[in-house]
Design an enzyme around this catalytic site. Structure first.
Site, PDB file in Angstrom:
ATOM      1  N   ASP A   1       0.825  -1.204   0.000  1.00  0.00           N
ATOM      2  CA  ASP A   1       0.000   0.000   0.000  1.00  0.00           C
ATOM      3  C   ASP A   1       0.866   1.264   0.000  1.00  0.00           C
ATOM      4  OD1 ASP A   1      -2.125   1.812   0.444  1.00  0.00           O
ATOM      5  OD2 ASP A   1      -3.188   0.357   1.680  1.00  0.00           O
TER       6      ASP A   1
ATOM      7  N   THR B   1      -6.839   3.273  -2.368  1.00  0.00           N
ATOM      8  CA  THR B   1      -6.658   1.867  -2.005  1.00  0.00           C
ATOM      9  C   THR B   1      -7.751   0.961  -2.556  1.00  0.00           C
ATOM     10  OG1 THR B   1      -5.424   2.401  -0.002  1.00  0.00           O
ATOM     11  CG2 THR B   1      -6.529   0.271  -0.053  1.00  0.00           C
TER      12      THR B   1
ATOM     13  N   ASN C   1     -12.608   4.972  -2.052  1.00  0.00           N
ATOM     14  CA  ASN C   1     -12.769   4.287  -0.772  1.00  0.00           C
ATOM     15  C   ASN C   1     -14.144   4.587  -0.176  1.00  0.00           C
ATOM     16  OD1 ASN C   1     -10.139   3.291  -0.919  1.00  0.00           O
ATOM     17  ND2 ASN C   1      -9.293   5.047   0.172  1.00  0.00           N
TER      18      ASN C   1
ATOM     19  N   LYS D   1      -5.981  -3.945   6.468  1.00  0.00           N
ATOM     20  CA  LYS D   1      -7.148  -3.198   5.988  1.00  0.00           C
ATOM     21  C   LYS D   1      -8.195  -4.163   5.464  1.00  0.00           C
ATOM     22  CE  LYS D   1      -5.109   1.194   4.417  1.00  0.00           C
ATOM     23  NZ  LYS D   1      -4.890   2.045   3.224  1.00  0.00           N
ATOM     24  N   ASP D   2      -9.456  -3.883   5.773  1.00  0.00           N
ATOM     25  CA  ASP D   2     -10.530  -4.733   5.260  1.00  0.00           C
ATOM     26  C   ASP D   2     -10.569  -4.737   3.737  1.00  0.00           C
ATOM     27  OD1 ASP D   2     -11.530  -2.102   5.023  1.00  0.00           O
ATOM     28  OD2 ASP D   2     -12.874  -2.340   6.730  1.00  0.00           O
TER      29      ASP D   2
ATOM     30  N   ASP E   1       1.208   2.459   4.043  1.00  0.00           N
ATOM     31  CA  ASP E   1       0.287   3.555   3.726  1.00  0.00           C
ATOM     32  C   ASP E   1       0.049   4.441   4.941  1.00  0.00           C
ATOM     33  OD1 ASP E   1      -1.708   4.753   1.781  1.00  0.00           O
ATOM     34  OD2 ASP E   1      -3.065   4.222   3.402  1.00  0.00           O
TER      35      ASP E   1
ATOM     36  N   ASP F   1      -1.022  -0.456  -4.738  1.00  0.00           N
ATOM     37  CA  ASP F   1      -2.371   0.004  -5.076  1.00  0.00           C
ATOM     38  C   ASP F   1      -2.395   1.459  -5.509  1.00  0.00           C
ATOM     39  OD1 ASP F   1      -1.687   0.923  -2.579  1.00  0.00           O
ATOM     40  OD2 ASP F   1      -3.635   0.522  -1.658  1.00  0.00           O
ATOM     41  N   HIS F   2      -1.303   2.179  -5.286  1.00  0.00           N
ATOM     42  CA  HIS F   2      -1.103   3.567  -5.697  1.00  0.00           C
ATOM     43  C   HIS F   2       0.256   3.966  -5.165  1.00  0.00           C
ATOM     44  CE1 HIS F   2      -1.872   4.703  -1.518  1.00  0.00           C
ATOM     45  NE2 HIS F   2      -2.989   3.988  -1.577  1.00  0.00           N
TER      46      HIS F   2
ATOM     47  N   HIS G   1      -2.439  10.867  -1.700  1.00  0.00           N
ATOM     48  CA  HIS G   1      -2.379  10.395  -3.089  1.00  0.00           C
ATOM     49  C   HIS G   1      -3.764  10.544  -3.691  1.00  0.00           C
ATOM     50  CE1 HIS G   1      -4.335   6.854  -1.317  1.00  0.00           C
ATOM     51  NE2 HIS G   1      -3.439   6.983  -0.359  1.00  0.00           N
TER      52      HIS G   1
END
Length: 570
Positions: free
Chosen positions: A38, A79, A100, A161-162, A325, A372-373, A510
């Site tokens: 992340d 994300t 998100n 993270k979920d 992240d 993811d970014h 981001h």
């Protein structure tokens, strides 16, 4: 002689028939592991190169195939959309994960990407556990593997993270596990199962989060060796709550209250020791490198307990590391904390790869690593170096546009929401006042481009009626999903970002189409992966179809990416 010729001819004709009766088994790896880091910028592969060990990032690059020019091809780069795009092989315009969070017009409120009130938590709190992949509208490469093997392959998602666990695992996963900071445990929801497996319960009983938080966060190396980073005490880094300054060492036992909570629970006679959980801040581990270590611990236990890659079927572990992240958001891209987090992640990757060698066998696992970014540089850091940069406040942006519409059309709640740099207009109010929606969109466009830090604005109507193959508008089009996106999309100037504590700038974020947010690593390693690298353009949506070719299965049903030929050797 004639008889011999007849026999030879018969044998030649029988050859293909026999081959058809005894076809060669489909060649597949024992295990596929998708690793998403992340907020990992591409340059982190090389920025800290001299300090990485030989068995983590260097092993992946030295033995694998790296796409050095891999980019996201849509906005916003967050994300939820990032994980969905990696695994579906398409963009938000198709899979529907536009952020998100986004505004749901029918409900009159915002929703979270994996929110699902129809399911219940398993092992955790309702707030953390009512989650599922139902908002994602296409299949994933993990779904397609399950379909191709008549659901004999196991697919499991793991992440703190979920959304980093749920979206990659897909709709048909055997399980997805994520972390609940309320109790320091990995949990799931009834979407997958009604009770945690015994091995998960046993893992949680080890209280590893508590152990990691029971020691201060010191630098892995002597702090003077962190020459790739800014000074330890700078104005643009965010301190932990309870800290006077964002500097090492970070007193995690004090900041988390772990030791204090345990002592209080022990002092009260007849009180269950679990009472310490009620006052301890287990969520703190997310913003430390030890959140990644905990994730690696759980991932290895997942492989061991579920026998992934050891059952005669190709299994899939969707693994995401998210503490990078949290640390990046708080401290920025040039912080010693960020460098230390990547040096420690390198060690976690090394022990995870060694574990795969031991349990699945060398060369039997197909691994890819991406992000993811990426992330922008902290605006105050850039300005300190005389480089243009800045920030805008989302609430201020919304209020400015709302006030403009009030001046033009009278009182009313004209802007329902401002999310993902998108303006959601009050369409029923516009209709009630007998105004033309497109004209109101244009009014917002004209006002938005006059706001400080805004480079461009475009009406949703233009995105629906036109098509762009490249450039700024292509990114906006690929991120636009009519039923979930706003009425007007904004693009900030390069180097500018949204600051939710505006006008204070701490850390970074981001979300843009600029290369610092879109350029991410992409490395394939392991089973049938030849060594090498390519500077040819690659899109994040190309990962899923490339894995599909290796596995000889269908691409995800909304896939728009293309297989990467160099790494496939074809």
């Amino acid at each position: 002689m004639k008889k011999c010729l007849i026999l030879l001819l018969a044998a030649a004709l029988a050859g293909p028939a026999l081959a058809q009766k005894n076809p060669k088994a489909v060649d597949r790896p024992k295990l596929v592991v998708g690793i998403v880091v992340d907020q990992m910028r591409y340059d982190y592969l090389y920025r800290y190169w001299a300090k990485y060990g030989n068995d983590g990032f260097k092993r992946l690059l030295g033995q694998g195939f790296s796409y050095e020019n891999t980019h996201y091809n849509y906005v916003p780069t967050y994300t939820g959309p990032g994980h969905a795009s990696v695994y579906t092989g398409t963009t938000p315009s198709v899979h529907g994960i536009v952020g998100n969070n986004w505004y749901v017009r029918a409900a009159g409120r915002e929703t979270y990407v994996t929110e699902d009130k129809t399911v219940q938590p398993v092992g955790g709190t309702a707030l953390a556990g009512q989650q599922s992949p139902r908002n994602m509208l296409t299949t994933t490469i993990t779904d397609e593997l399950r379909l191709a093997t008549n659901f004999q392959s196991k697919v499991i998602g793991v992440c703190i993270k979920d959304r980093g666990s749920i979206l990659p695992a897909g709709h048909s996963a055997n399980a997805a596990y994520w972390y609940d900071g309320a109790n320091g445990a990995f949990i799931t929801s009834t979407y997958y199962q009604n009770a945690l497996p015994e091995w998960v319960t046993q893992f949680n009983s080890r209280k590893l989060a508590e152990k990691y938080l029971s020691k201060p966060w010191e630098t892995l190396l002597p702090i003077e060796q962190y020459t790739e980073s800014s000074a330890d005490d700078v104005a643009w880094e965010g301190a932990f709550k309870g800290e006077a300054k964002p500097v090492f060492p970070h007193n995690l036992p004090l900041l988390s209250g772990i030791n204090i909570a345990a002592e209080k629970a022990g002092e009260r006679a007849g009180v269950d020791a679990s009472a310490a959980t009620q006052s301890a801040n287990y969520d703190l581990i997310r913003s430390t490198p030890f959140g990644n270590s905990l994730t690696a611990d759980f991932a290895m236990e997942t492989v061991r307990a579920e026998k992934l890659g050891q059952r005669g079927q190709t299994d899939f572990l969707a693994l995401s590391f998210s503490s990078t992240d949290y640390v990046g958001h708080q401290f920025g891209t040039t912080a010693i904390e960020t460098e230390d987090t990547y040096l420690r992640l390198d060690q976690d990757l090394a022990r995870f790869l060694a574990f795969l060698d031991k349990t699945v066998g060398k060369g039997n696992a197909l691994v890819f690593l991406t992000a993811d970014h990426a992330a922008a540089q902290s605006p105050d850091f850039m300005r300190d170096k005389h480089i243009p940069a800045g920030s805008v406040g989302p609430a201020l942006m919304r209020d400015s546009l709302q006030q403009m519409l009030v001046r033009r059309h009278g009182t009313g709640n004209w802007v329902l929401s401002y999310e993902n740099q998108q303006v959601y207009l009050n369409r029923p109010l516009i209709a009630e006042r007998k105004l033309d929606l497109r004209k109101v969109q244009d009014e917002v466009v004209d006002a938005a481009v006059r706001l400080t830090g805004v480079n461009r604005a475009i009406a949703a109507d233009d995105l629906q009626k036109s098509h762009w193959e490249s450039g700024m508008l292509m990114y906006l089009e690929n991120g636009y999903f009519p039923k979930r996106s706003g009425d007007v999309m904004l693009v900030l100037e390069p180097g500018w970002l949204e600051s939710y504590s505006y006008p204070v700038n701490k850390g970074t974020t981001h979300g843009s189409m600029n290369t610092y947010d879109t350029h991410v690593p992409l490395v394939f390693w392991g089973w049938h992966v030849r060594k090498g690298e390519s500077n040819a353009p690659a899109k994040i949506t190309d990962i899923a179809p490339t894995v599909a070719r290796w596995l000889h299965i269908q691409e995800p049903n909304g896939c728009t990416g293309q297989p990467l030929q160099e790494v496939l050797g074809r």
